[in-house]
Design a protein around this motif. Structure first.
Motif, PDB file in Angstrom:
ATOM      1  N   LEU A  11      28.447  39.475  41.757  1.00 25.13           N
ATOM      2  CA  LEU A  11      27.893  37.894  42.218  1.00 25.13           C
ATOM      3  C   LEU A  11      26.748  37.299  41.401  1.00 25.13           C
ATOM      4  O   LEU A  11      26.004  38.129  41.102  1.00 25.13           O
ATOM      5  N   GLU A  12      26.727  36.241  41.286  1.00 24.78           N
ATOM      6  CA  GLU A  12      25.575  35.509  40.694  1.00 24.78           C
ATOM      7  C   GLU A  12      25.073  34.757  41.871  1.00 24.78           C
ATOM      8  O   GLU A  12      25.834  33.765  42.421  1.00 24.78           O
ATOM      9  N   VAL A  13      23.757  34.948  42.136  1.00 22.47           N
ATOM     10  CA  VAL A  13      23.181  34.021  43.244  1.00 22.47           C
ATOM     11  C   VAL A  13      21.944  33.257  42.641  1.00 22.47           C
ATOM     12  O   VAL A  13      21.085  33.599  41.727  1.00 22.47           O
ATOM     13  N   CYS A 194      26.004  31.137  46.061  1.00 27.04           N
ATOM     14  CA  CYS A 194      26.535  32.050  45.263  1.00 27.04           C
ATOM     15  C   CYS A 194      27.666  31.895  44.730  1.00 27.04           C
ATOM     16  O   CYS A 194      28.459  31.096  44.947  1.00 27.04           O
ATOM     17  N   ASP A 195      27.761  32.349  43.299  1.00 27.29           N
ATOM     18  CA  ASP A 195      28.965  32.456  42.587  1.00 27.29           C
ATOM     19  C   ASP A 195      29.761  33.663  42.854  1.00 27.29           C
ATOM     20  O   ASP A 195      29.108  34.691  42.467  1.00 27.29           O
ATOM     21  N   VAL A 196      31.152  33.806  43.082  1.00 26.63           N
ATOM     22  CA  VAL A 196      31.997  34.764  43.096  1.00 26.63           C
ATOM     23  C   VAL A 196      32.575  35.046  41.806  1.00 26.63           C
ATOM     24  O   VAL A 196      33.478  34.320  41.670  1.00 26.63           O
ATOM     25  N   THR A 212      38.260  35.827  37.839  1.00 24.60           N
ATOM     26  CA  THR A 212      38.008  34.422  37.910  1.00 24.60           C
ATOM     27  C   THR A 212      36.815  34.011  38.723  1.00 24.60           C
ATOM     28  O   THR A 212      36.178  35.069  39.322  1.00 24.60           O
ATOM     29  N   GLU A 213      36.143  32.930  38.564  1.00 24.07           N
ATOM     30  CA  GLU A 213      34.929  32.499  39.182  1.00 24.07           C
ATOM     31  C   GLU A 213      34.917  31.523  40.136  1.00 24.07           C
ATOM     32  O   GLU A 213      35.427  30.644  39.964  1.00 24.07           O
ATOM     33  N   MET A 214      34.272  31.851  41.378  1.00 22.63           N
ATOM     34  CA  MET A 214      34.405  30.736  42.390  1.00 22.63           C
ATOM     35  C   MET A 214      33.091  30.187  42.493  1.00 22.63           C
ATOM     36  O   MET A 214      31.928  31.313  42.882  1.00 22.63           O
ATOM     37  N   LYS A 215      32.665  28.989  42.410  1.00 22.49           N
ATOM     38  CA  LYS A 215      31.117  28.520  42.344  1.00 22.49           C
ATOM     39  C   LYS A 215      30.754  28.110  43.315  1.00 22.49           C
ATOM     40  O   LYS A 215      31.243  27.420  44.283  1.00 22.49           O
ATOM     41  N   ASN A 216      29.223  28.208  43.821  1.00 25.03           N
ATOM     42  CA  ASN A 216      28.590  27.567  44.553  1.00 25.03           C
ATOM     43  C   ASN A 216      28.971  27.658  45.982  1.00 25.03           C
ATOM     44  O   ASN A 216      29.489  26.487  46.569  1.00 25.03           O
ATOM     45  N   THR A 263      39.367  25.946  32.957  1.00 28.98           N
ATOM     46  CA  THR A 263      39.302  27.046  32.187  1.00 28.98           C
ATOM     47  C   THR A 263      37.701  27.565  31.792  1.00 28.98           C
ATOM     48  O   THR A 263      37.008  26.489  31.521  1.00 28.98           O
ATOM     49  N   LYS A 264      37.416  28.879  31.694  1.00 30.87           N
ATOM     50  CA  LYS A 264      35.895  29.134  31.817  1.00 30.87           C
ATOM     51  C   LYS A 264      35.660  28.941  30.518  1.00 30.87           C
ATOM     52  O   LYS A 264      36.077  29.120  29.423  1.00 30.87           O
ATOM     53  N   GLU A 265      34.236  28.649  30.611  1.00 32.02           N
ATOM     54  CA  GLU A 265      33.413  28.364  29.003  1.00 32.02           C
ATOM     55  C   GLU A 265      33.243  29.996  28.689  1.00 32.02           C
ATOM     56  O   GLU A 265      32.812  30.766  29.405  1.00 32.02           O
TER      57      GLU A 265
END
Ligand code: ADP
Ligand code: MG
Ligand code: ZN
Length: 473
Positions: A11-13, A194-196, A212-216, A263-265
């Motif tokens: 997780l990115e918070v 939170c980004d998951v 994969t990343e799910m943002k905000n 697609t992810k940077e």
């Protein structure tokens, strides 16, 4: 099929820091102002301006690092992360790339499976971007008030293995941050987002799958939903013989599903480089010690104290600890009374219920302690506690004086209460008959009647005892 897989989550918070001014200028950080009123050439990204780092931001980030067991860098720097988006007037965000302020920490979480440490990879400082407001009449509008609001980004190791752990991690992290006092973590104001990052792998397989990343996502409830949906989606992809694409996906609250966004940077797409306008951040061991000395007790230490020294249950402790202001108030109250459990009960059952969003209690802790003691020593009963509390809420006073002056003391005298019960039985033949015919409610009505005759001052325990005795004679 699902049983063959496990999920891997990091997780990115992003946490908005509660500084008075922005990270590189003196604009106000106050939430809710009219659009584009808290702006200046620096945070608007006009050419030729010079950012000056707000010292509080470093101090707050170091507090977050210390509270999550991180190592604090004596030397770190700030970098430009280049990308274009309409909410970013400068076309780069000042962040930290390869030398973050804090790294290698952990926090301890508790789930139904037990306790576990979740690693914190890094905590760095950065500036927030503006806000886009999409309106069907006017199109998209930009509010730059949020440009330059200081953030810390807390990146976890991919140690999380279930939505329950993710939720526990977020709850714990939020609580720790609240206790450091660096943010009020208001989800609804986007102060804790939170980004998951999620991938799946076959059980027993060591190598991580593609994430994969799910943002905000700004509510923990939605984080859990997003995880459960994305976990199944990725398994379906793999079971169909396809590959998971590394991409950013959007979680849609209404459908509970995730959708591909882009697609992810990769890091090299951002062309990171050190910001030439900002000197490195240097901290001496003394600087760090000083910040350390300013951090209060963390929730785990407080919980231990609440459950041992004060003898509270786990759940009562958790309720009180859920908000540092409640915990602080409780600790003030128990300085002046030894009825800890009663103090906790009054706080949870009465005070917290009178509150909505933010904890406020107009009753001075000393007066609250007196009220608690009066009840603990059985001078007043619980209904008097409630009545007094209501009045003290309007205008605070010393409850001991008022109990004395207004004769509110509870009646514990068995002779007096026996006489009251006799009267009640005589006057309520119908209820008595009902009771003998098995109507439990009739008993309560008789108690109510007896309480009424004493102006609510009878000791309810004694009166119940006497009534039980006499009615069954
Ligand atoms: P980025 O800027 O690309 O999002 P970060 O390093 O900031 O990269 O964040 C990566 C996040 O993704 C971390 O929380 C990390 O634990 C998590 N992560 C990395 N690899 C995986 C993976 N294979 N599966 C799940 N999470 C992962
Ligand atoms: Mg990311
Ligand atoms: Zn500004």
């Amino acid at each position: 099929m699902i049983k063959d897989y496990e999920m891997v989550i990091g997780l990115e918070v992003h946490v908005e820091l509660k500084t008075e001014t922005k990270i590189f200028c003196s604009c106000s950080t106050a939430y809710g102002a009219a659009p584009n009123t808290h702006v200046c050439p620096v945070c608007m990204g006009l050419p030729g301006v010079l950012p000056v780092l707000n010292g509080k931001v470093v101090e707050y980030a170091v507090k977050a690092g210390l509270a999550t067991n991180c190592k604090i860098a004596n030397y770190s720097k700030q970098d430009r992360k280049n990308y274009f988006y309409p909410d970013l007037p400068k076309a780069y965000q000042i962040s930290q790339y390869d030398i973050p302020l804090c790294k290698d920490g952990y926090i301890t979480i508790k789930t139904s499976e037990g306790t576990k440490n979740i690693g914190i990879t890094r905590i760095h400082i950065e500036e927030d971007a503006g806000k886009l407001i999409h309106d069907f009449r006017y199109g998209t509008m930009i509010d730059c008030n949020r440009c330059g609001i200081p953030l810390i980004e807390i990146v976890s190791e991919p140690d999380i293995r279930s939505s329950e752990e993710a939720n526990a991690y977020l709850e714990k992290l939020r609580s720790i941050i609240l206790y450091t006092g660096i943010s009020d973590c208001k989800n609804n104001e986007g102060a804790f987002r939170c980004d998951v990052n999620l991938s799946v792998r076959k059980k027993g397989q060591e190598k991580f799958g593609t994430r994969t990343e799910m943002k905000n996502i700004n509510s923990f409830h939605y984080v859990v939903q997003a995880i459960e949906y994305e976990y199944r989606r990725q398994i379906d992809v793999l079971e169909a013989g396809e590959e998971v694409v590394q991409e950013t996906r959007k979680f849609d609250q209404d459908s509970g599903k995730t959708y591909a966004m882009r697609t992810k940077e990769n890091a090299n797409d951002y062309r990171y480089f050190p910001d030439p306008d900002l000197p490195p951040i240097e901290l001496t061991p003394e600087d760090i010690e000083k910040i350390k000395s300013e951090i209060g007790e963390m929730p785990d230490a407080k919980k231990l104290k609440f459950t041992t020294t004060f003898g509270l249950s786990e759940s009562d402790s958790d309720m009180i600890l859920s908000d540092p202001n409640i915990a602080k108030y409780f600790e003030e109250v128990v300085k002046n009374t030894s009825y800890f459990k009663i103090a906790a009960n009054v706080l949870i059952a009465d005070v917290m219920r009178m509150n909505k969003d933010e904890f406020v209690c107009p009753v001075a802790p000393e007066n609250m302690a007196k009220l608690v003691t009066l009840f603990g020593e059985q001078v007043i009963n619980s209904s008097t506690v409630k009545k007094l509390l209501k009045r003290m809420w309007e205008e605070d006073f010393d409850p001991a004086l008022v109990v004395e002056k207004e004769g509110l003391a509870q009646i514990n005298d068995r002779e007096i209460l026996s006489a009251v019960v006799e009267d009640v039985l005589k006057a309520n033949e119908k209820l008595v008959n009902d009771y003998h015919r098995g109507k439990e409610k009739a008993f309560e009505a008789l108690i109510g009647n007896a309480m009424g005759r004493t102006g609510g001052k009878a000791n309810p325990v004694i009166i119940t005892e006497i009534l039980k005795d006499k009615i069954n004679q």
